[in-house]
Design an enzyme around this catalytic site. Sequence first.
Site, PDB file in Angstrom:
ATOM      1  N   GLY A 276       0.846  -1.188   0.000  1.00 12.06           N
ATOM      2  CA  GLY A 276       0.000   0.000   0.000  1.00 12.06           C
ATOM      3  C   GLY A 276       0.879   1.234   0.000  1.00 12.06           C
ATOM      4  O   GLY A 276       2.056   1.161   0.386  1.00 12.06           O
TER       5      GLY A 276
ATOM      6  N   GLN B 272       3.622   9.832   0.904  1.00 13.08           N
ATOM      7  CA  GLN B 272       4.859   9.042   0.926  1.00 13.08           C
ATOM      8  C   GLN B 272       5.707   9.287  -0.326  1.00 13.08           C
ATOM      9  O   GLN B 272       6.882   8.927  -0.348  1.00 13.08           O
ATOM     10  CB  GLN B 272       4.545   7.546   1.044  1.00 13.08           C
ATOM     11  CG  GLN B 272       3.959   7.179   2.408  1.00 13.08           C
ATOM     12  CD  GLN B 272       3.758   5.686   2.518  1.00 13.08           C
ATOM     13  OE1 GLN B 272       2.745   5.158   2.085  1.00 13.08           O
ATOM     14  NE2 GLN B 272       4.743   4.999   3.070  1.00 13.08           N
TER      15      GLN B 272
ATOM     16  N   CYS C 289       6.127  -0.433   6.993  1.00 12.54           N
ATOM     17  CA  CYS C 289       5.806   0.752   6.213  1.00 12.54           C
ATOM     18  C   CYS C 289       6.986   1.069   5.307  1.00 12.54           C
ATOM     19  O   CYS C 289       8.128   1.040   5.750  1.00 12.54           O
ATOM     20  CB  CYS C 289       5.537   1.928   7.163  1.00 12.54           C
ATOM     21  SG  CYS C 289       5.157   3.464   6.316  1.00 12.54           S
ATOM     22  N   LEU C 290       6.704   1.381   4.037  1.00 13.98           N
ATOM     23  CA  LEU C 290       7.787   1.691   3.100  1.00 13.98           C
ATOM     24  C   LEU C 290       8.573   2.930   3.534  1.00 13.98           C
ATOM     25  O   LEU C 290       9.734   3.075   3.176  1.00 13.98           O
ATOM     26  CB  LEU C 290       7.232   1.894   1.678  1.00 13.98           C
ATOM     27  CG  LEU C 290       6.638   0.639   1.012  1.00 13.98           C
ATOM     28  CD1 LEU C 290       6.095   0.988  -0.367  1.00 13.98           C
ATOM     29  CD2 LEU C 290       7.670  -0.481   0.918  1.00 13.98           C
TER      30      LEU C 290
ATOM     31  N   HIS D 198      -3.961   1.745   7.923  1.00 13.29           N
ATOM     32  CA  HIS D 198      -2.573   2.227   7.850  1.00 13.29           C
ATOM     33  C   HIS D 198      -2.450   3.389   6.849  1.00 13.29           C
ATOM     34  O   HIS D 198      -1.844   4.419   7.158  1.00 13.29           O
ATOM     35  CB  HIS D 198      -1.671   1.050   7.446  1.00 13.29           C
ATOM     36  CG  HIS D 198      -0.215   1.373   7.335  1.00 13.29           C
ATOM     37  ND1 HIS D 198       0.734   0.832   8.180  1.00 13.29           N
ATOM     38  CD2 HIS D 198       0.456   2.160   6.460  1.00 13.29           C
ATOM     39  CE1 HIS D 198       1.927   1.295   7.827  1.00 13.29           C
ATOM     40  NE2 HIS D 198       1.803   2.100   6.781  1.00 13.29           N
ATOM     41  N   GLU D 199      -3.056   3.213   5.664  1.00 10.31           N
ATOM     42  CA  GLU D 199      -2.910   4.253   4.630  1.00 10.31           C
ATOM     43  C   GLU D 199      -3.750   5.490   4.951  1.00 10.31           C
ATOM     44  O   GLU D 199      -3.320   6.612   4.683  1.00 10.31           O
ATOM     45  CB  GLU D 199      -3.280   3.707   3.241  1.00 10.31           C
ATOM     46  CG  GLU D 199      -2.479   2.484   2.771  1.00 10.31           C
ATOM     47  CD  GLU D 199      -0.971   2.623   2.890  1.00 10.31           C
ATOM     48  OE1 GLU D 199      -0.456   3.758   2.792  1.00 10.31           O
ATOM     49  OE2 GLU D 199      -0.303   1.591   3.085  1.00 10.31           O
TER      50      GLU D 199
ATOM     51  N   HIS E  64      -1.824   7.566   7.205  1.00  9.77           N
ATOM     52  CA  HIS E  64      -0.811   8.363   6.483  1.00  9.77           C
ATOM     53  C   HIS E  64      -1.392   9.696   6.030  1.00  9.77           C
ATOM     54  O   HIS E  64      -0.745  10.739   6.134  1.00  9.77           O
ATOM     55  CB  HIS E  64      -0.321   7.609   5.238  1.00  9.77           C
ATOM     56  CG  HIS E  64       0.863   6.714   5.482  1.00  9.77           C
ATOM     57  ND1 HIS E  64       2.065   7.183   5.959  1.00  9.77           N
ATOM     58  CD2 HIS E  64       1.035   5.386   5.285  1.00  9.77           C
ATOM     59  CE1 HIS E  64       2.924   6.170   6.051  1.00  9.77           C
ATOM     60  NE2 HIS E  64       2.323   5.064   5.652  1.00  9.77           N
TER      61      HIS E  64
HETATM   62 NI    NI Z   1       3.065   3.111   5.502  1.00 12.48          NI
END
Ligand code: NI
Length: 184
Positions: free
Chosen positions: A46, A51, A93-94, A135-136, A139
């Site tokens: 995701g 990000q 998380c990226l 999670h997204e 963000h």
């Molecule tokens: Ni993340």
Amino acid sequence: MAIRKIELYGSPVLREKSAPVTDITPEVQVLLDDMVETMRHASGAGLAANQVGIAARAMVVDLGARGEKEEILYLLNPEIVEQAGEMHEEEGCLSIPKIYERVKRPARIRVKALDRDGKPFEIEGTEFLCRALCHEIDHLDGILFVDRLSPLRRDIVKRKIKKLIRDGEWEDPYPQPERRSLDA
Ligand code: NI
């Protein structure tokens, strides 16, 4: 499509409350497509627009991330309309490479959003999909999964991050394919 640079923990844009998408312009669709390519390149499940440095309420989730089926979910201006229960599962998380922690989330969630063409839809998720949506959406509000840990756990994670940065483990975590072939 293009692979964009993923912002890492410490970048101010990750802390911004993202603005709603008001028009589905070609730029918005290019952004979404680039986010998908960026997410895949980094082997993520995701990705939220901030990000990749754009504080807009846009996010993508790879429904096939846990299976063979490849299906991308595009969400613009997502809103949680219902949530119930509780789960504690591991997330990563990226933007926070190499850190994985159990996070408390609802067990079930219902979200309404606009799709890639600006059409409204609703989706219900449990398990992976529920975690990914929570999670997204976090963000988009400038919240990272490490913020949802206990203060003790958060301190441990912050020390781990400092060590990873010190050891150079966070330098260029998602190298471009061109770079890889030059190295070879
Ligand atoms: Ni993340």
